[in-house]
Design a protein around this motif. Structure first.
Motif, short mmCIF file in Angstrom:
data_model
loop_
_atom_site.label_atom_id
_atom_site.label_comp_id
_atom_site.label_asym_id
_atom_site.label_seq_id
_atom_site.Cartn_x
_atom_site.Cartn_y
_atom_site.Cartn_z
N LYS A 1 0.86 -1.28 0.13
CA LYS A 1 0.02 0.20 -0.01
C LYS A 1 0.97 1.35 0.11
O LYS A 1 0.60 2.16 -0.65
N GLY A 2 1.80 1.11 0.74
CA GLY A 2 2.94 2.49 0.73
C GLY A 2 3.52 2.66 -0.79
O GLY A 2 3.55 3.56 -1.07
N LEU A 3 3.84 1.58 -1.06
CA LEU A 3 4.44 1.59 -2.67
C LEU A 3 3.48 2.24 -3.75
O LEU A 3 3.57 2.90 -4.56
N ALA A 4 2.21 1.84 -3.62
CA ALA A 4 1.06 2.22 -4.57
C ALA A 4 0.84 3.69 -4.19
O ALA A 4 0.68 4.56 -5.11
N LYS A 5 0.86 4.05 -2.90
CA LYS A 5 0.74 5.52 -2.51
C LYS A 5 1.66 6.20 -2.98
O LYS A 5 1.75 7.60 -3.66
N MET A 6 3.02 5.80 -3.07
CA MET A 6 4.32 6.76 -3.43
C MET A 6 3.99 6.82 -5.01
O MET A 6 4.37 7.92 -5.61
N ILE A 7 3.67 5.61 -5.76
CA ILE A 7 3.64 5.99 -7.13
C ILE A 7 2.35 6.67 -7.69
O ILE A 7 2.60 7.57 -8.55
N ALA A 8 1.38 6.69 -6.72
CA ALA A 8 0.28 7.79 -7.21
C ALA A 8 0.70 9.07 -7.04
O ALA A 8 0.14 10.06 -7.64
N GLY A 9 1.47 9.44 -5.96
CA GLY A 9 2.04 10.95 -5.91
C GLY A 9 2.94 11.22 -6.49
O GLY A 9 3.35 12.48 -6.56
N LEU A 10 3.50 10.43 -7.46
CA LEU A 10 4.66 10.79 -8.49
C LEU A 10 4.20 11.74 -9.51
O LEU A 10 4.85 12.52 -10.22
N ASN A 11 2.86 11.67 -9.90
CA ASN A 11 2.30 12.48 -10.87
C ASN A 11 2.88 12.31 -12.20
O ASN A 11 3.47 12.79 -13.12
N THR A 12 3.38 10.95 -12.38
CA THR A 12 3.92 10.54 -13.82
C THR A 12 2.61 9.90 -14.63
O THR A 12 1.67 9.95 -14.22
N VAL B 1 -14.60 17.59 -10.54
CA VAL B 1 -13.86 17.10 -9.12
C VAL B 1 -14.73 17.32 -8.29
O VAL B 1 -14.59 16.60 -6.88
N ALA B 2 -15.58 18.40 -8.07
CA ALA B 2 -16.47 18.37 -7.04
C ALA B 2 -17.24 17.29 -6.92
O ALA B 2 -17.56 16.87 -5.71
N ALA C 1 -6.41 8.09 -15.30
CA ALA C 1 -5.20 8.84 -15.48
C ALA C 1 -5.01 10.43 -15.70
O ALA C 1 -4.55 11.42 -14.89
N TYR C 2 -6.10 10.58 -16.59
CA TYR C 2 -6.96 12.31 -16.69
C TYR C 2 -7.24 12.69 -15.33
O TYR C 2 -7.07 13.86 -14.97
N PHE C 3 -8.30 11.79 -14.62
CA PHE C 3 -9.05 12.28 -13.45
C PHE C 3 -7.69 12.74 -12.65
O PHE C 3 -7.88 13.84 -11.71
N SER C 4 -6.70 11.88 -12.43
CA SER C 4 -5.46 11.98 -11.48
C SER C 4 -4.96 13.30 -11.63
O SER C 4 -4.75 14.10 -10.89
N HIS C 5 -4.68 13.68 -13.19
CA HIS C 5 -4.22 14.79 -13.33
C HIS C 5 -4.94 16.12 -13.10
O HIS C 5 -4.66 17.06 -12.44
N LEU C 6 -6.51 16.14 -13.30
CA LEU C 6 -7.35 16.97 -13.10
C LEU C 6 -7.42 17.24 -11.70
O LEU C 6 -7.59 18.55 -11.10
N PHE C 7 -7.58 16.25 -10.89
CA PHE C 7 -7.81 16.17 -9.50
C PHE C 7 -6.69 16.84 -8.76
O PHE C 7 -6.93 17.96 -7.95
N LYS C 8 -5.35 16.65 -8.97
CA LYS C 8 -4.36 17.11 -8.50
C LYS C 8 -3.97 18.66 -8.88
O LYS C 8 -3.71 19.44 -7.93
N LYS C 9 -4.64 19.00 -10.08
CA LYS C 9 -4.62 20.34 -10.60
C LYS C 9 -5.40 21.41 -9.83
O LYS C 9 -5.27 22.54 -9.51
N GLU C 10 -6.84 20.87 -9.62
CA GLU C 10 -7.94 21.44 -8.98
C GLU C 10 -7.60 21.58 -7.57
O GLU C 10 -8.10 22.59 -7.03
N GLY D 1 -4.56 20.46 -5.86
CA GLY D 1 -3.55 20.79 -5.26
C GLY D 1 -2.99 19.32 -4.44
O GLY D 1 -1.68 19.46 -4.07
N ARG D 2 -3.44 18.40 -4.24
CA ARG D 2 -3.23 17.15 -3.81
C ARG D 2 -3.54 16.01 -4.77
O ARG D 2 -4.49 16.12 -5.48
N SER D 3 -2.81 14.87 -4.50
CA SER D 3 -3.21 13.86 -5.29
C SER D 3 -4.57 13.13 -4.91
O SER D 3 -4.99 13.27 -3.43
N PHE D 4 -5.10 12.18 -5.45
CA PHE D 4 -6.18 11.44 -5.00
C PHE D 4 -5.76 10.81 -3.63
O PHE D 4 -6.68 10.95 -2.88
#
Length: 522
Positions: free
Chosen positions: A14-25, A419-420, A449-458, A460-463
């Protein structure tokens, strides 16, 4: 690009999954497994681009999983996680085809390094696969054309075509005149026109039949369309003829569909229905363009390769959109434009039209853009009129500009409101242990993938970070306002492992759950 994580230790996984999600790649975790047997099933189901697996696991270890994945899916990259004491196994893993090794404990820099390496390898393999697919499409198209013209065909290729063609309905289409009086077409425009015919017929067939079918240029002006399930034939023929007239100003004659039961039928059907002989002459007279045999051969665009390349471009653009990689999308459009301009003068317009159709297809399928026949007609006419490289660049700039406008409209439509809606869904379902980015993305009507990008943009935090915050705030309320123990609170806010919950809670609040309760409970 998709990652499958395989690790029997839940907290590390779970920690590895969280780390990958937070990399914004461009990578997303599409699934998790706790042993090799479960992972093998998920590889078949999810088709990940990359598998990251531990070596020591119950039921099936990482080395056996590696061997099986590489045997069944050689293009899937595998990265092996190991401890220092298992380094001899790591050497075996590399010999078995592992892309790289991660040594525990691994940090963010280590993860970024191997993901960058994997991304480069996946990109090379995709490009290679694309070239192979284009070459195979070209080979099959040429073989099918040879069958129509009574030329010999290799038995192995004929067997592939037999499976592909037999049982379909064949419609033969004939363009009688490539130089109608109301158009200023010249002989040099015929390859461009024939490629446009391929795309327009394919699009109309897809719209009316749900499948573009198999479409082939047999000779100049002569096309063969194979469809597996043909319905409303008259409607299809009228739509094809009408579209070719309105878009290109070309009159098309379409023959009644006939069932194809064997490849041996093709030359007889072709000659009987269109009156065409191998010499290239037509019983009803040559096309008004009156090409010589040499000119006719030169006028045949490499339809299979061009259409396959067009599909590859559309897929590349679609993936960048799904990933939310807008910078990469802009760079890709610039590179595609330069590639068209750098191509030879004899194929430059054909390459430009191929890119134009790819942009149109992507806008319709990914960006919900409308279909504007008038715009398509105007674009083809303007491309025909381009007489210099400068004018061609202007045409390409206009085509990419329309695409960018469609992208901007789509982004505005699925921006803050999506996002709302996602945040409301997360606040209502935070207790679900299986709440994933993919599930919430569905609620927002966007790709993960696009939702992840948009969510962080709106926000300021990763999902993942935002979900943890929601859960921790709920946990604070429960710790301060109820007598539930820490294990019960962890379960209510979505965590099976109390220790993992306690670790996250302290990272978030600076206090352990018990310390927080002692300080805030009245």
């Amino acid at each position: 690009m998709r990652i499958l994580l395989v690790e029997d230790e839940p907290m590390f996984r779970k920690g590895l999954a969280k780390m990958i999600a937070g990399l914004n790649t461009g990578w997303e975790v599409c699934g998790e497994a706790e042993n090799g047997e479960e992972a093998e099933r998920l590889v078949e189901l999810l088709c990940p681009d990359l598998v990251i697996t531990d070596i020591r696991m119950p039921l099936m270890d990482g080395l056996e999983l590696l061997r099986r994945v590489k045997a069944a899916h050689p293009d899937t990259a595998v990265i092996v996680i190991t401890g220092y004491q298992d380094f001899q196994y790591a050497q075996t893993a590399l010999r078995c085809g592992a892309l790289d090794i991660l040594v525990k404990p691994c940090g963010k820099q280590d993860i970024c390094h191997v993901l960058d390496k994997a991304e480069a390898v996946v990109a090379v393999k995709r490009e290679q696969r694309g070239r192979e697919q284009r070459e195979e499409a070209r080979r099959l198209d040429n073989a099918l054309r040879e069958l129509f013209l009574r030329l010999p065909c290799r038995p192995d290729v004929a067997a592939i075509l037999e499976r592909r063609i037999c049982g379909t309905k064949l419609i033969l289409l004939y363009i009688a005149d490539y130089s109608p009086d109301h158009k200023q077409y010249a002989k040099k425009d015929i390859p461009l026109l024939q490629f446009a015919v391929l795309n327009i017929v394919g699009e109309v067939t897809r719209e009316t039949q749900g499948d573009a079918g198999c479409l082939l240029i047999v000779e100049t002006g002569c096309f063969a369309l194979f469809i597996k399930e043909l319905s409303e034939e008259q409607q299809l023929q009228s739509a094809i003829a009408g579209s070719l007239w309105s878009f290109l100003g070309l009159r098309a004659e379409l023959q009644e569909a006939v069932a194809v039961d064997a490849l041996e039928q093709l030359p007889d059907l072709y000659e009987e229905r269109l009156g065409v002989r191998r010499s290239g002459a037509a019983a009803g007279g040559l096309p008004a363009s009156a090409l010589s045999r040499e000119e006719a051969a030169q006028s045949l665009p490499d339809g299979a390769s061009s259409r396959m390349k067009q599909q590859m471009i559309a897929e590349q653009l679609a993936e960048l959109i799904r990933e939310g990689n807008l910078k990469g999308l802009k760079e890709c459009l610039e590179q595609l434009t330069e590639a068209v301009c750098a191509s030879g003068p004899e194929v430059r317009k054909l390459e430009a039209l191929s890119l134009g159709f790819a942009l149109q297809e992507t806008a319709r399928r990914q960006l919900e853009a409308g279909y504007d026949p008038g715009l398509l007609t105007a674009r083809i006419e303007r491309l025909h009129e381009c007489g210099s490289l400068k004018e061609l660049r202007e045409w390409l700039a206009e085509a990419t500009g329309h695409f960018s406008e469609a992208l901007a409209e789509w982004q505005n439509k699925y921006g803050g409101s999506s996002v709302a809606a996602a945040i409301r869904y997360m606040e209502e379902h935070y207790a679900s242990r299986q709440l994933t980015l993919a599930e919430v993305a569905v609620q927002a009507h966007l790709s993960p993938a696009y939702f992840s990008h948009l969510f962080k943009k709106e926000t300021g935090r990763s999902f993942v970070t935002f979900l943890i915050e929601v859960r921790m705030e709920k946990a604070k309320q429960l710790l301060a306002g109820t007598g539930l123990n820490v294990t019960e609170v962890a379960g209510i806010v979505g965590y099976d492992l109390p220790n993992y919950f306690a670790k996250l809670f302290k990272q978030y609040s600076g206090l352990t759950p018990k310390e927080y309760r002692k300080r805030h409970q009245s």
